[in-house]
Write an enzyme that holds these catalytic residues in place. Structure first.
Site, short mmCIF file in Angstrom:
data_model
loop_
_atom_site.label_atom_id
_atom_site.label_comp_id
_atom_site.label_asym_id
_atom_site.label_seq_id
_atom_site.Cartn_x
_atom_site.Cartn_y
_atom_site.Cartn_z
CE LYS A 32 -2.50 1.58 3.63
NZ LYS A 32 -2.34 3.05 3.72
CG ASP A 59 -4.93 4.36 1.60
OD1 ASP A 59 -6.07 4.77 1.30
OD2 ASP A 59 -4.54 4.21 2.77
CE LYS A 61 -7.46 6.59 4.34
NZ LYS A 61 -6.05 6.17 4.24
CG ASP A 64 -11.51 17.85 -5.59
OD1 ASP A 64 -12.44 18.64 -5.87
OD2 ASP A 64 -10.33 18.21 -5.50
CB THR A 120 -9.69 2.38 11.82
OG1 THR A 120 -8.44 2.71 11.22
CG2 THR A 120 -10.46 1.46 10.92
NE ARG A 211 1.10 2.92 13.14
CZ ARG A 211 0.20 3.75 13.67
NH1 ARG A 211 0.59 4.73 14.45
NH2 ARG A 211 -1.08 3.62 13.39
O1 C5P Z 1 0.42 1.26 11.07
P1 C5P Z 1 -0.99 0.81 10.91
O2 C5P Z 1 -1.12 -0.71 10.82
O3 C5P Z 1 -1.95 1.42 11.90
O4 C5P Z 1 -1.39 1.37 9.45
C1 C5P Z 1 -2.69 1.34 8.97
C2 C5P Z 1 -2.72 1.89 7.58
O5 C5P Z 1 -4.07 1.85 7.13
C3 C5P Z 1 -2.25 3.33 7.45
O6 C5P Z 1 -1.51 3.42 6.23
C4 C5P Z 1 -3.54 4.15 7.36
O7 C5P Z 1 -3.41 5.27 6.52
C5 C5P Z 1 -4.50 3.15 6.73
N1 C5P Z 1 -5.91 3.35 6.98
C6 C5P Z 1 -6.48 3.39 8.25
N2 C5P Z 1 -7.84 3.57 8.42
C7 C5P Z 1 -8.63 3.69 7.36
C8 C5P Z 1 -8.07 3.66 6.07
C9 C5P Z 1 -6.70 3.47 5.93
O8 C5P Z 1 -5.78 3.25 9.23
N3 C5P Z 1 -9.95 3.80 7.54
#
Ligand code: C5P
Length: 232
Positions: A32, A59, A61, A64, A120, A211
């Site tokens: 991603k 990703d 998002k 617009d 989230t 992460r």
């Molecule tokens: O590090 P972590 O596992 O929390 O990363 C989650 C990834 O998912 C990040 O790149 C974040 O931008 C993405 N994301 C999210 N919630 C959403 C959509 C995408 O955390 N609703």
């Protein structure tokens, strides 16, 4: 991509992303490319990854007016990525414009459009503070149904909503869940997390993990153990 794992390359440079991706090469997963990496490395990194046969999720998002999102999606479709996100809060016409653009650009494998329901990282208090009176569950289902009606291929949602979404969405509609943490792992700024196995049991088709893999001493081992848990 059968493993169900999407690895978030939340990194500042193309070099660092390439370094992490090459440690994971050979595993059946999707990479991603989000706002940070795209802002620094742009379409070149997407093209570079897809040229190497890597599966890519862009990703960005998008949010617009429909014409602008449609035109941006058309450009992104040319890069060979598999998945793209748009914000469901942009409305039906905007999501349809993105989907239409992917159909017009279609190669062998059409770029799939996922709608973000609610980030989230937001909880009920955060929603209230941005003027949303619905409960998180109501909002997520409402927006997911709108996304399906608009022609989107799936949604991004918390694993906590995957169960109720499954019941409200058409067969084959993808549920992609970030907010996934292996047991005992730090939540970071995610407020509603689940383990890979629990996310799968709740109805997730694909999970996004950043992460816990990016910051692991052994990224490959971390990814493999997440894949194993998700597919157990
Ligand atoms: O590090 P972590 O596992 O929390 O990363 C989650 C990834 O998912 C990040 O790149 C974040 O931008 C993405 N994301 C999210 N919630 C959403 C959509 C995408 O955390 N609703």
């Amino acid at each position: 991509m059968d493993s169900g794992l999407i690895v978030a390359l939340d990194l500042p440079t193309a070099e660092q992303a390439e370094e992490l991706a090459s440690r994971l090469d050979g595993l059946d997963l999707c990479f991603k490319i989000g706002l940070e990496l795209y802002s620094s490395a742009g379409p070149d990194i997407v093209r570079n990854f897809t040229d190497k046969g890597r599966d890519v999720f862009v990703d960005l998002k998008l949010h617009d007016i429909p014409a602008t999102v449609g035109r941006a999606t058309a450009r992104l479709a040319e890069l060979g990525a598999s998945l793209l996100t748009v914000h469901s809060s942009g409305g039906r016409a905007m999501m349809s414009a993105a989907v239409d653009a992917t159909h017009k650009a279609a190669g062998d494998e059409r770029l799939r459009v996922l709608a973000v329901t609610a980030l989230t990282s937001l909880d009920q208090d955060d929603l209230q503070s941005i003027g949303v009176d619905m409960s998180i569950d109501e909002l997520v289902v409402h927006r997911a149904v709108l996304a399906a009606d608009s022609g989107c291929d799936g949604v991004v949602a918390s694993p906590h909503e995957a169960g109720i979404l499954r019941k409200s969405l058409p067969e084959g509609f993808l549920i992609v869940t970030p907010g996934v943490r292996p047991l005992g792992h730090d939540k970071g700024d995610q407020k509603r997390v689940m383990t890979p196995a629990k996310a799968k049991a709740a109805g997730a088709d694909l999970i996004v993990v950043g992460r816990p893999i990016r910051d692991a001493e052994d990224a490959r081992a971390a990814a493999m153990s997440i894949i194993e848990d998700f597919n157990a």
